[in-house]
Design a protein around this motif. Structure first.
Motif, short mmCIF file in Angstrom:
data_model
loop_
_atom_site.label_atom_id
_atom_site.label_comp_id
_atom_site.label_asym_id
_atom_site.label_seq_id
_atom_site.Cartn_x
_atom_site.Cartn_y
_atom_site.Cartn_z
N TYR A 160 33.83 50.66 60.28
CA TYR A 160 33.57 49.80 59.14
C TYR A 160 32.07 49.75 58.85
O TYR A 160 31.26 49.71 59.77
N ASN A 161 31.76 49.71 57.58
CA ASN A 161 30.36 49.62 57.16
C ASN A 161 29.94 48.16 57.01
O ASN A 161 30.62 47.39 56.35
N VAL A 162 28.83 47.84 57.62
CA VAL A 162 28.34 46.46 57.52
C VAL A 162 26.90 46.45 57.04
O VAL A 162 26.16 47.41 57.22
N ALA A 163 26.55 45.34 56.41
CA ALA A 163 25.16 45.11 56.02
C ALA A 163 24.72 43.79 56.64
O ALA A 163 25.54 42.90 56.88
N ILE A 164 23.42 43.70 56.90
CA ILE A 164 22.86 42.47 57.47
C ILE A 164 21.80 41.94 56.50
O ILE A 164 20.81 42.63 56.23
N LEU A 165 22.03 40.74 56.00
CA LEU A 165 21.04 40.10 55.13
C LEU A 165 20.19 39.16 56.00
O LEU A 165 20.73 38.34 56.74
N GLY A 166 18.91 39.32 55.92
CA GLY A 166 18.03 38.52 56.79
C GLY A 166 17.84 39.20 58.13
O GLY A 166 17.88 38.55 59.18
N GLY A 222 15.48 42.09 54.13
CA GLY A 222 14.46 41.19 54.69
C GLY A 222 13.40 41.05 53.62
O GLY A 222 12.47 41.86 53.57
N ASN A 223 13.56 40.05 52.78
CA ASN A 223 12.75 40.02 51.56
C ASN A 223 11.26 40.09 51.82
O ASN A 223 10.52 40.81 51.14
N SER A 224 10.76 39.36 52.83
CA SER A 224 9.32 39.34 53.04
C SER A 224 8.84 40.64 53.67
O SER A 224 7.65 40.92 53.69
N LYS A 225 9.75 41.45 54.19
CA LYS A 225 9.36 42.70 54.82
C LYS A 225 10.05 43.91 54.19
O LYS A 225 10.19 44.95 54.83
N ALA A 226 10.47 43.74 52.94
CA ALA A 226 11.13 44.84 52.23
C ALA A 226 10.21 46.05 52.17
O ALA A 226 9.00 45.92 51.95
N GLY A 227 10.79 47.21 52.39
CA GLY A 227 10.01 48.44 52.37
C GLY A 227 9.56 48.88 53.76
O GLY A 227 9.12 50.01 53.95
N MET A 228 9.65 47.99 54.72
CA MET A 228 9.23 48.35 56.07
C MET A 228 10.39 48.96 56.85
O MET A 228 11.55 48.67 56.62
N THR A 269 15.00 44.42 49.65
CA THR A 269 15.34 43.08 49.16
C THR A 269 16.85 43.02 48.99
O THR A 269 17.53 44.05 48.90
N ILE A 270 17.37 41.82 48.92
CA ILE A 270 18.81 41.68 48.68
C ILE A 270 19.15 42.26 47.31
O ILE A 270 20.19 42.90 47.13
N GLU A 271 18.26 42.06 46.35
CA GLU A 271 18.50 42.54 44.99
C GLU A 271 18.68 44.06 44.96
O GLU A 271 19.47 44.60 44.18
N ASP A 272 17.94 44.75 45.81
CA ASP A 272 17.98 46.22 45.80
C ASP A 272 19.09 46.79 46.66
O ASP A 272 19.24 48.01 46.74
N MET A 273 19.83 45.94 47.31
CA MET A 273 20.85 46.44 48.22
C MET A 273 22.14 46.75 47.47
O MET A 273 22.57 45.97 46.62
N SER A 274 22.72 47.90 47.79
CA SER A 274 24.02 48.24 47.20
C SER A 274 25.13 47.83 48.17
O SER A 274 25.03 48.07 49.37
N PHE A 275 26.15 47.19 47.64
CA PHE A 275 27.26 46.78 48.48
C PHE A 275 28.50 47.68 48.31
O PHE A 275 29.57 47.38 48.80
N ASP A 276 28.31 48.79 47.60
CA ASP A 276 29.41 49.76 47.48
C ASP A 276 29.73 50.33 48.85
O ASP A 276 28.84 50.76 49.59
N GLY A 277 30.99 50.32 49.16
CA GLY A 277 31.41 50.90 50.44
C GLY A 277 31.15 50.00 51.64
O GLY A 277 31.44 50.38 52.76
N VAL A 278 30.58 48.82 51.38
CA VAL A 278 30.35 47.88 52.47
C VAL A 278 31.61 47.06 52.69
O VAL A 278 32.22 46.57 51.75
N ASP A 279 32.00 46.93 53.96
CA ASP A 279 33.21 46.16 54.27
C ASP A 279 32.89 44.70 54.59
O ASP A 279 33.65 43.80 54.23
N ILE A 337 25.15 34.00 48.88
CA ILE A 337 26.57 34.31 49.07
C ILE A 337 27.36 34.08 47.78
O ILE A 337 28.32 34.81 47.47
N SER A 338 26.94 33.11 46.99
CA SER A 338 27.61 32.87 45.70
C SER A 338 27.57 34.09 44.80
O SER A 338 28.44 34.26 43.93
N GLN A 339 26.57 34.91 44.97
CA GLN A 339 26.37 36.06 44.09
C GLN A 339 26.93 37.36 44.65
O GLN A 339 26.85 38.39 43.99
N LEU A 340 27.44 37.35 45.86
CA LEU A 340 27.89 38.62 46.45
C LEU A 340 29.22 39.06 45.85
O LEU A 340 30.03 38.23 45.43
N PRO A 341 29.45 40.37 45.80
CA PRO A 341 30.74 40.87 45.31
C PRO A 341 31.88 40.26 46.12
O PRO A 341 31.76 40.08 47.34
#
Lengths: 342, 342, 342, 342
Positions: free
Chosen positions: C3-9, C35-41, C60-70, C85-89
């Motif tokens: 399963y594909n996972v993403a970690i926010l924060g 990790g918004n304050s460390k995006a790009g690292m 950043t969370i904004e730049d993250m794609s959730f396609d294929g994420v379980d 979380i209110s804004q997540l697919p």
């Protein structure tokens, strides 16, 4: 006779250490404490361990009166110090704990600190505060520049050896371990308990640590030629203490005898028997420096190790030792506190 | 005037702490040090942090002369202490740091220490050494029994509250955290750095810790009825310090006011403002005890927290405070050292 | 199946702990890290201990794609979490490690967190993530709210006892010691190594700690009446671990038997033999919780002590345990790592 | 396929670390544990952190059956190891973690360990266990001698540099910091928490540490001439980790490139970017070794720093890495656990 002193920058660790030591010093009386970011606060709220003392409330430097003050300890950040000291009344004796007046050469200051010095005249006047080697100058000085804590430790090992010409000046490696209070009370991620405990790492590796400016200045002056040592500090998970493990090339017994002779009459420098080595555990919260010499298995090489407390002998204790001299008091007054163990 | 003192059991931590404190005490002079397992050794070899001091060589107790000695600090293990003290010349004043003379009732001693007391007459004579509450008796005592370090901490919280009748005597929970030096310098696996650092655990849980004998004796005497508290000590990865978090049922403000009144004139007990809590970080290596009171969200309940250094206020500092009284010296002499922070 | 996972924060400690555990989890694959304050690292620059892993760059969370994420682990600060979380697919399963969805009652949330909840519908949907007690609901949940780390520890002690009706509900004292990583990677003066090492102190004393909201909610629901415990957390100088010493009134053997029965089949809850007590040293970096019961000397009272690792069983390990259930994987998959000792 | 292994000396730290790692190793199965002083005890009573595992009871070596055992890890004290291994059935593969078979030359063994070797034939047969450099020999070995933990760290820095001829062989200073678990679980005063925490000191200074025997043997063999380095270990207040700060003379970039090439394909050796330095905090409880290179301000000199966990990569992790090779398993199996941080 009692002298009135003020402490500028009393909300940092070296400021607190000054207060701790002066609390039982029979001849010094604290009449002013500044801490710009914490002005208006009681010292007990900034440092609860000082709760039992009757201390002045923290003020800004601007609001502080220097009437009746004999001597000022200046425990401000680098660069701030030179600006503040330039404005102080000239009747004051000053012991500065910052780096601002350690380097006599304005070009060296600019090289190591990244900008021109803003008080060049004071820089010329300042006496370097390594008490054991500048004692006579300090007695008559108006402005004494406290040494770097690492710089003091390394010099206790190397000055007598360089002066006596008993070691190879081009093969000196100073590997140093420093406890975390040397980094001050600043909010940096790498100083968090969770980041530092159970860790150990080198920093300012390869010759970039600013205390090298002091080593270069002092060692070259003693040798009469440029001396550049290798110096790598490491941060270890302890509160107080510096352990300087120094690799030198020369006859170990001669090295031991040289140091032993140099420090025979010094009240705060303790030479261990030949072959023994010190621990930072044994000098904690005191003004003592322990030094040990061990011969290496390779002939003609020795390891010299010195231990001192960065906040006491490396900074605030040294400052009071110098203040004692400047005020005509016994040099050891208030400083004979035994190390805290365990 | 200077008094000559000897320390029996000087090779343990409380012995070393006595030497540390006496080193800058203006009226006490160390003329004898015993340490049977290390007899013949220099103190600097047993405790390198005392290297700068000119101290007597360690001897056996048998080889020690008590001529000209005014007072003896006895820092021997439990049980050994009563045997040794029975044999000491009767002109000596004695401050005992062991558990041997803390319990007045021989039956209580046997219950908590597992064998009959071997010096019952001395036990009757001994004055319990919690200075703030036995001050007048201590002044004229020949033998003072230093308290348990945990027992001292808990009593600073609870004695005034029990005496004033402001808490429920049947609902007292004393949860305590103790640093590792309280366990002494003994070679036990659970005291190794690798075992204890990064750890924390309770011990003697459920009412088996011997200091409960002191709590029971003192609290029942104050209340005029049996009082049994719940007491759970925990070992934490620190060198020095005891933090006693006490859960009591009663009016929080009355509790605060009672403690505040009780300690208003005490030189070493510092009450924090209502609602604040102490840390062992802020009393380290000092003779001070910090106490804070916080109201619980449940009406009629309060948390009272006390912090002190087990080796100083909990043991060797207390011993010197008592010795000062016994010798007619100012009670605070030599003990006003500020806590070491950080 | 993987399963594909993403970690926010992912730049905080719980984020790093998730990565550590997933690194050897056979069925989870990290496809996104924010990790918004460390995006790009690179993660290796934020957490050098993860250098050996091939991980996505922080975005950043904004730049993250959730396609294929379980499934998404949300390790964001409180309040931020509900907004994100209110804004997540809606196809995503979500394990939230913040406090945002722990309290079912919006009024309780506002009371403890000081402002109205901004995603009340999600709050209703969320399942409380204490795996052992909400296992069936978690299996079918879309959003699981990870518990507070202190709240988990206290509940492991008290839930079975309250459910069985074997203790006095009005006399519960939970005294807790917490290591410093529970406070996160935030830059606060009291979290500096120099401030915390060699220290120990209570905080949020008297019933102000937010985890009390969870205790109140859960214990009252089990008991069918309001239950309010006393809860005092303390900070100790260690990296990881919570030790909860709980004072309860009831028959000790019944208490032991009740807990033993409750956890007989639990893979991560280890009951010690009656009379033994756990240490945080023995559960470090693992998903295990050790529980011990000791009878007090006062009849009808017991001390129950639980130990777990705040970052693992108290947070990120729990999150993976829940994710395993949500994804239909074996509950223990990837989590059987033995504790690290010493 | 699963292999049966036994651990001799399972009651020490390296024994416990073997159990920890094997607990999640998919192909190894523990069928025997010996610990002579604790024979008859459950492992959970000796090491409570292993409580969740179903392990054999500790036995004496004499009572252990080696039927069906494929490989033995021998974590016994030095000298005991050679006596025991001499008596083991010859069908067994053996990974020895002691010092007994590290030195090929019996004279060198006697020089460093103070007595003649008692199993000279085995000594000849043993393969030195530094996996990255003896990989092919290890695959077919019956007896592999695990390296010293300090010796491993220093060799990761120096072997490629000596082999490539890019540093001055007569000017090598290896300054090393070691955490306390390297000293084992032995009851020594200097290993007590109260003695070691807040301390730091050198030991075996001047070329007396036994790991120098390994350095001399290996470096001289590589160079084709005698090579003697300077080596000073220091004890620091941490549980796990070795940091080796190495001062070498040669071109820094060439040094970096040499190391980078040597370790390009190694799964456990991580080169940091040029100019960065490692911390023991970032390799804790893992089998990884981090290496950094920094140029000194003095031309032609570099500082190379390596960090690894003495119990894992320095001992038990290395042992499993070797066992994997000896058994025909993937070299990294069971060893890819990420470091524990914080």
């Amino acid at each position: 006779m009692t002298y009135n002193v003020a402490i500028l920058g009393a909300s940092g660790y070296t400021g607190a250490e000054l207060v701790r030591l002066i609390a039982t010093h029979p001849s010094l009386n604290i009449v002013g404490l500044s801490g710009n970011s914490k002005a208006g606060m009681a010292m007990a709220d900034v440092f609860p361990h000082l709760r039992h003392l009757d201390l002045p409330t923290l003020t800004t430097i601007e609001d502080m009166s220097f009437d009746g003050v004999d001597l000022v300890f200046c425990a401000l950040p680098h660069a701030t110090s030179q600006a503040v000291i330039s404005q102080l009344p000239t009747h004051l004796k000053i012991v500065d704990l910052s780096a601002d007046f350690r380097l006599r050469d304005p070009a060296a200051y600019e090289k190591w600190y990244g900008k021109p010095h803003a008080a060049v005249e004071l820089q010329k006047e300042a006496v370097y505060g390594l008490t054991e080697f500048y004692r006579e100058d300090i007695k008559t000085a108006r402005l004494v520049a406290g040494t770097g804590c690492n710089a003091a430790t390394g010099q206790y090992v190397l000055r007598p050896l360089i002066a006596a010409g008993v070691i190879d000046l081009d093969q000196i490696v100073l590997n140093l371990m420093a406890a975390v209070s040397g980094a001050g009370r600043s909010l940096k991620e790498n100083l968090l308990h969770a980041e530092l405990s159970e860790g150990a790492h080198g920093y300012a590796i390869g010759g970039t640590h600013r205390h090298l400016g002091e080593f270069d200045q002092e060692f070259s002056a003693i040798a009469g030629r440029p001396v550049h040592i290798q110096f790598t500090p490491h941060l270890i998970p302890a509160n107080r203490g510096i352990l300087a493990t120094t690799y030198v090339q020369g006859d170990p017994q001669v090295i031991y005898d040289t140091l032993n002779a140099a420090y025979a009459d010094e009240p705060f420098i303790e030479m261990l028997p030949m072959g023994q080595a010190p621990s930072i555990k044994h000098i904690r919260a005191s003004n003592f420096c322990h030094i040990g010499v061990v011969a290496d298995r390779i002939a003609g090489r020795a390891i010299v190790i010195a231990a001192l407390d960065n906040l006491t002998k490396g900074s605030s204790g040294q400052a009071i030792q110098n203040a004692n001299l400047m005020l005509g008091l016994p040099e050891t007054e208030g400083l004979m506190l035994a190390p805290v163990f365990p």
